[in-house]
Design an enzyme around this catalytic site. Structure first.
Site, PDB file in Angstrom:
ATOM      1  N   LYS A   1      -7.190  84.995  -7.324  1.00  0.00           N
ATOM      2  CA  LYS A   1      -6.908  83.618  -7.904  1.00  0.00           C
ATOM      3  C   LYS A   1      -5.799  82.822  -6.478  1.00  0.00           C
ATOM      4  CE  LYS A   1      -2.890  85.442 -10.557  1.00  0.00           C
ATOM      5  NZ  LYS A   1      -2.218  85.947 -12.194  1.00  0.00           N
TER       6      LYS A   1
ATOM      7  N   ARG B   1       2.348  85.245 -24.344  1.00  0.00           N
ATOM      8  CA  ARG B   1       1.311  84.309 -23.051  1.00  0.00           C
ATOM      9  C   ARG B   1       0.001  84.350 -23.860  1.00  0.00           C
ATOM     10  NH1 ARG B   1       2.103  84.341 -16.876  1.00  0.00           N
ATOM     11  NH2 ARG B   1      -0.175  85.286 -17.991  1.00  0.00           N
TER      12      ARG B   1
ATOM     13  N   TYR C   1      19.800  67.433   9.113  1.00  0.00           N
ATOM     14  CA  TYR C   1      20.876  65.719   8.516  1.00  0.00           C
ATOM     15  C   TYR C   1      21.892  67.164   7.308  1.00  0.00           C
ATOM     16  CZ  TYR C   1      16.239  63.966   8.107  1.00  0.00           C
ATOM     17  OH  TYR C   1      15.359  63.021   7.595  1.00  0.00           O
TER      18      TYR C   1
ATOM     19  N   MET D   1      11.617  67.853   6.647  1.00  0.00           N
ATOM     20  CA  MET D   1      10.063  68.476   6.148  1.00  0.00           C
ATOM     21  C   MET D   1       9.111  69.053   6.943  1.00  0.00           C
ATOM     22  SD  MET D   1       7.715  65.278   4.449  1.00  0.00           S
ATOM     23  CE  MET D   1       8.998  64.621   3.524  1.00  0.00           C
TER      24      MET D   1
HETATM   25  C1  LIG Z   1      -2.619  87.740 -11.584  1.00  0.00           C
HETATM   26  C2  LIG Z   1      -2.750  88.615 -12.294  1.00  0.00           C
HETATM   27  C3  LIG Z   1      -2.698  89.493 -11.906  1.00  0.00           C
HETATM   28  C4  LIG Z   1      -2.418  89.965 -10.803  1.00  0.00           C
HETATM   29  O1  LIG Z   1      -1.298  90.217 -10.953  1.00  0.00           O
HETATM   30  P1  LIG Z   1      -0.477  90.910  -9.785  1.00  0.00           P
HETATM   31  O2  LIG Z   1       1.114  91.429  -9.739  1.00  0.00           O
HETATM   32  O3  LIG Z   1      -0.819  90.513  -8.612  1.00  0.00           O
HETATM   33  O4  LIG Z   1      -1.222  92.727  -9.158  1.00  0.00           O
HETATM   34  C5  LIG Z   1      -3.524  90.985 -13.276  1.00  0.00           C
HETATM   35  N1  LIG Z   1      -4.044  90.512 -14.208  1.00  0.00           N
HETATM   36  C6  LIG Z   1      -3.749  88.509 -14.370  1.00  0.00           C
HETATM   37  C7  LIG Z   1      -3.835  88.112 -16.415  1.00  0.00           C
HETATM   38  C8  LIG Z   1      -2.910  88.052 -13.698  1.00  0.00           C
HETATM   39  O5  LIG Z   1      -3.083  86.387 -14.050  1.00  0.00           O
END
Ligand SMILES: *Cc1c(COP(=O)(O)O)cnc(C)c1O
Length: 377
Positions: A43, A139, A270, A318
């Site tokens: 992701k 969640r 800065y 920046m």
């Molecule tokens: C991001 C995520 C993972 C992976 O988590 P890591 O700690 O990076 O291994 C696994 N399951 C879900 C639902 C996630 O959102």
């Protein structure tokens, strides 16, 4: 080392070591108990590393599925020719579900509302899902109290098939926190209730990287690993020497743009938050917070030059960072500077940058902005 720099004009880029990623995948796959399989979490553009390029390194004998948060992310992988099974962890409405199914992407249904949408879609086509249970994180996922209604929906929808049931751990990074054990027990109780009501799935997956490294994986269960595949440790206490050694995947580098010799008492940057206390050689680097180099590293960070550490002095701005190279002999404009990763015998880890910027390695990676070209080795 870098195979191509086509189109990259600036000297600031992130090298992505695809072989290190592949080695990490192999290490984790080899760690799993019998019949367990790896879901590689790619992701957020593979935590900033580049999802397409890393998905191309995933072999079907080591990676059962690739997971993304968004449908868009999975569709981009399909469009790039990735043929591995894909799983979307985030919520989707009816239209998004149709699009996912058309692309052969599995919805990771994260709650009763999304399940209702999947059931509507399953009136006119076959729908296979992974169903998420909330075992305590509060969640995403179906709560225990919502289970009866959820089971009823599933049983009333013959064209809906639950291929897997999964949950997510809140505190698996902390080996002293018993909450992970509580979550496993809650998940098992919910599975039993579902089974009693006639809903079963052949596959379960609970573990993230931290739980996988800690061995909280049952034979046959899948695991969902992200961070560990990028070479960072998710564990609060990483002293355990029994842990496998993972390889860093991202190496973020730039070059000295300008050197300046300043007398004692001269301000830098800065707010002139730094003043030289001796005759000083200050190097300016063409990278800044717009690239994801945190402003919290002002008068706080370190970079590697000639294999040695040089402190960030003054504020990170920046587009520029100033470092004191007075103690690094022989510096010249154009010399390589490493912000994250190895140079010589030293290494700046994502964990180190995270500790200095009050965050976690995940955010350090994700923060490296689009302005930083990724070069794949
Ligand atoms: C991001 C995520 C993972 C992976 O988590 P890591 O700690 O990076 O291994 C696994 N399951 C879900 C639902 C996630 O959102």
């Amino acid at each position: 080392m870098v195979s191509e720099r086509a189109g990259v004009l600036r000297p600031t880029w992130a090298e992505i070591d695809t072989r290190a990623f592949a080695a990490n995948v192999a290490t984790i796959a080899a760690l799993l108990p019998p019949a367990s399989r790896l879901i590689a979490v790619l992701k957020a553009d593979a935590y900033g590393h580049g999802a397409v390029e890393l998905a191309q390194m995933c072999r079907p004998d080591q990676v059962a599925m690739i997971a993304t948060a968004l449908l868009e992310e999975s569709l981009a992988l399909r469009a790039a020719g990735i043929t591995l099974p894909l799983l979307v962890l985030g919520p989707m409405d009816d239209a998004a579900l149709e699009t996912a199914l058309d692309a052969g992407v599995t919805p990771g249904i994260p709650g009763p509302e999304e399940l209702a949408a999947a059931c509507r879609v399953a009136r006119h086509r076959d729908v296979a899902i992974h169903l998420k249970l909330d075992s305590g994180m509060g969640r995403m996922g179906v709560l225990e109290s919502e289970l009866p209604a959820v089971v009823e929906m599933i049983n009333a929808t013959p064209r809906l098939r639950v291929d897997a049931v999964y949950t997510h751990f809140a505190n698996a990074d902390d080996d002293l926190d018993p909450f992970t054990t509580t979550q496993v027990a809650t998940f098992d109780r919910m599975l039993a209730a579902m089974r009693q009501a006639g809903v079963d799935a052949s596959v379960h997956h609970l573990a993230n990287s931290a739980a996988t490294l800690r061995g909280i994986v049952r034979a046959g269960d899948f695991v969902r690993c992200g961070i560990v595949l990028y070479g960072a440790s998710p564990l609060l206490r990483s002293s355990d020497s029994a842990l496998p050694r993972m390889q860093g995947v991202m190496r973020w580098r730039t070059e000295i743009a300008r050197l300046k010799d300043l007398p004692p008492g001269h301000g830098v940057g800065y707010g002139t938050t730094f003043h030289t206390t001796r005759p000083s050689r200050i190097a300016t680097l063409p990278v800044g917070y717009a690239d994801g180099y945190s402003r919290q590293l002002s008068n706080n960070g370190e970079v590697l030059i000639h294999g040695r550490r040089a402190p960030v002095v003054g504020r990170v701005s920046m587009d520029l960072v100033t470092v004191d190279v007075t103690d690094v002999p022989g510096c010249a404009a154009g010399d390589e500077v490493v912000l994250l990763g190895a140079q010589g015998h030293d290494v700046i880890t994502a964990e180190e940058l995270a500790a200095k910027t009050d965050t976690i390695s995940y955010e350090v990676f994700c923060r490296v902005s689009k302005r930083v070209p990724r070069l794949y080795t």
